[in-house]
Design a protein around this motif. Structure first.
Motif, short mmCIF file in Angstrom:
data_model
loop_
_atom_site.label_atom_id
_atom_site.label_comp_id
_atom_site.label_asym_id
_atom_site.label_seq_id
_atom_site.Cartn_x
_atom_site.Cartn_y
_atom_site.Cartn_z
N GLU A 1 5.91 -9.67 11.25
CA GLU A 1 6.38 -8.30 10.98
C GLU A 1 6.61 -8.07 9.50
OE1 GLU A 1 9.49 -6.02 12.96
OE2 GLU A 1 9.01 -7.21 14.75
N ALA A 2 7.14 -9.08 8.82
CA ALA A 2 7.40 -8.95 7.39
C ALA A 2 6.08 -8.82 6.62
CB ALA A 2 8.19 -10.16 6.88
N GLU A 3 5.07 -9.59 6.99
CA GLU A 3 3.77 -9.49 6.32
C GLU A 3 3.12 -8.14 6.58
OE1 GLU A 3 2.25 -14.16 6.36
OE2 GLU A 3 1.89 -12.89 8.11
N ALA A 4 3.21 -7.64 7.82
CA ALA A 4 2.63 -6.34 8.15
C ALA A 4 3.32 -5.22 7.39
CB ALA A 4 2.71 -6.11 9.64
N GLU A 5 4.64 -5.26 7.31
CA GLU A 5 5.39 -4.23 6.58
C GLU A 5 5.06 -4.27 5.09
OE1 GLU A 5 9.51 -4.79 7.47
OE2 GLU A 5 9.25 -4.21 9.57
N ASN A 6 4.96 -5.46 4.53
CA ASN A 6 4.62 -5.62 3.11
C ASN A 6 3.23 -5.06 2.83
OD1 ASN A 6 4.49 -6.39 0.44
ND2 ASN A 6 4.34 -8.58 0.87
N LEU A 7 2.28 -5.35 3.72
CA LEU A 7 0.91 -4.86 3.57
C LEU A 7 0.87 -3.34 3.68
CD1 LEU A 7 -2.01 -5.77 3.18
CD2 LEU A 7 -2.21 -5.97 5.65
N GLU A 8 1.60 -2.77 4.63
CA GLU A 8 1.66 -1.30 4.79
C GLU A 8 2.26 -0.65 3.55
OE1 GLU A 8 0.81 0.93 7.15
OE2 GLU A 8 -0.12 -0.57 8.44
N ALA A 9 3.30 -1.25 2.99
CA ALA A 9 3.95 -0.68 1.81
C ALA A 9 3.01 -0.70 0.60
CB ALA A 9 5.23 -1.46 1.50
N LEU B 1 -0.24 -0.54 0.63
CA LEU B 1 -1.40 0.32 0.83
C LEU B 1 -1.02 1.77 1.13
CD1 LEU B 1 -3.58 -2.11 2.99
CD2 LEU B 1 -3.74 -1.68 0.53
N ALA B 2 0.26 2.12 1.09
CA ALA B 2 0.71 3.46 1.45
C ALA B 2 0.20 4.52 0.47
CB ALA B 2 2.24 3.50 1.52
N ASP B 3 0.00 4.17 -0.79
CA ASP B 3 -0.41 5.13 -1.81
C ASP B 3 -1.90 5.47 -1.76
OD1 ASP B 3 2.18 5.08 -2.66
OD2 ASP B 3 1.82 3.72 -4.34
N ILE B 4 -2.67 4.74 -1.00
CA ILE B 4 -4.11 4.98 -0.93
C ILE B 4 -4.37 6.14 0.01
CG2 ILE B 4 -6.35 4.01 -0.27
CD1 ILE B 4 -5.23 1.29 -1.14
N GLY B 5 -5.02 7.19 -0.50
CA GLY B 5 -5.21 8.41 0.27
C GLY B 5 -6.37 8.38 1.22
N GLU B 6 -7.43 7.67 0.90
CA GLU B 6 -8.63 7.66 1.74
C GLU B 6 -8.42 6.72 2.93
OE1 GLU B 6 -13.38 6.80 1.35
OE2 GLU B 6 -12.23 7.26 -0.46
N ALA B 7 -8.60 7.25 4.14
CA ALA B 7 -8.29 6.49 5.36
C ALA B 7 -9.24 5.30 5.55
CB ALA B 7 -8.34 7.40 6.58
N ASP B 8 -10.54 5.51 5.28
CA ASP B 8 -11.50 4.41 5.46
C ASP B 8 -11.20 3.26 4.51
OD1 ASP B 8 -12.82 5.80 7.43
OD2 ASP B 8 -14.36 6.59 6.07
N SER C 1 -9.97 -0.56 5.59
CA SER C 1 -10.73 -1.73 5.13
C SER C 1 -9.83 -2.69 4.36
CB SER C 1 -11.89 -1.30 4.25
OG SER C 1 -12.83 -0.56 4.98
N LEU C 2 -8.98 -2.15 3.53
CA LEU C 2 -8.07 -3.00 2.76
C LEU C 2 -7.03 -3.66 3.66
CD1 LEU C 2 -7.59 -0.89 -0.48
CD2 LEU C 2 -8.84 -3.03 -0.23
N LYS C 3 -6.63 -2.97 4.74
CA LYS C 3 -5.70 -3.59 5.69
C LYS C 3 -6.34 -4.79 6.37
CE LYS C 3 -2.85 0.37 6.92
NZ LYS C 3 -2.50 1.34 7.98
N ARG C 4 -7.60 -4.64 6.79
CA ARG C 4 -8.30 -5.76 7.42
C ARG C 4 -8.47 -6.91 6.45
NH1 ARG C 4 -11.66 -1.70 9.33
NH2 ARG C 4 -13.32 -2.35 7.95
N LEU C 5 -8.82 -6.60 5.20
CA LEU C 5 -8.97 -7.63 4.19
C LEU C 5 -7.65 -8.34 3.91
CD1 LEU C 5 -10.65 -9.10 2.04
CD2 LEU C 5 -10.10 -7.24 0.47
N GLY C 6 -6.59 -7.55 3.77
CA GLY C 6 -5.28 -8.13 3.51
C GLY C 6 -4.80 -9.00 4.66
#
Length: 182
Positions: free
Chosen positions: A149-157, A159-166, A170-175
């Motif tokens: 959960e901590a890793e997922a929250e850190n990753l979400e935080a 990548l939150a500033d990135i506006g383009e959904a695709d 992709s960056l979420k999968r890479l991370g």
């Protein structure tokens, strides 16, 4: 007896460059290391190198990649030897009995693809041997652990500033792949 001493200046050729090969630094591709080992084994079966074996699925296509296997190449005698003729080489292919008749009808296309792969009209005939064979199957990959959960929250935080959904997905999968050690 005195040992021969090599003068580094004498190792320079006419162009002014050293004739001694320098060892390659860094990571070497696995194909460079394996190719030198496999080439003598493949040469005993008539293959010039392992490349025809490794590209066989691409040469015959998806219909025959799992039901055929190149056994050997029989090369005719060279022209400078006695008794040599101008006959091209014979490629021996092992085919599953259930696919042999179908593969026989595809031989002209296979010959064309093999010769195109080799770069010249090397193979003139395909000999079919019916029989069973086993292909090496790739081992199943180990499953990666899920993100904490901590890793997922850190990753979400992050990548939150990135506006383009695709791009964000992709960056979420890479991370996630990096964090789980894939």
């Amino acid at each position: 007896m005195a040992a021969d001493i090599v003068d580094p200046v004498s190792m320079v050729n006419d162009t002014g460059k050293s004739s001694r090969k320098k060892p390659r630094k860094g990571v070497r591709p696995l194909a460079d290391l394996i190719g030198a080992t496999l080439d003598p084994i493949c040469a005993r079966r008539g293959f010039g190198s392992a490349s025809l074996l490794s590209w066989w699925p691409d040469i015959v296509g998806p219909d025959y990649e799992s039901s055929t296997y190149p056994e050997s190449v029989h090369w005719p005698k060279r022209h400078d030897q006695r008794g040599a003729d101008a006959a091209p080489a014979v490629l021996t292919v092992r085919v599953l009995p259930s696919q042999a008749l179908f593969f026989q009808h595809e031989i002209p296309q296979v010959l064309e693809r093999v010769n195109q792969f080799l770069g010249y009209q090397a193979i003139g005939r395909v000999r079919i041997i019916q029989g069973q064979f086993t292909l090496a199957r790739p081992k199943a990959r180990a499953q990666n652990r899920p993100l904490t959960e901590a890793e997922a929250e850190n990753l979400e935080a992050r990548l939150a500033d990135i506006g383009e959904a695709d791009l964000q997905s992709s960056l979420k999968r890479l991370g996630a792949a990096i964090l789980t050690g894939k």
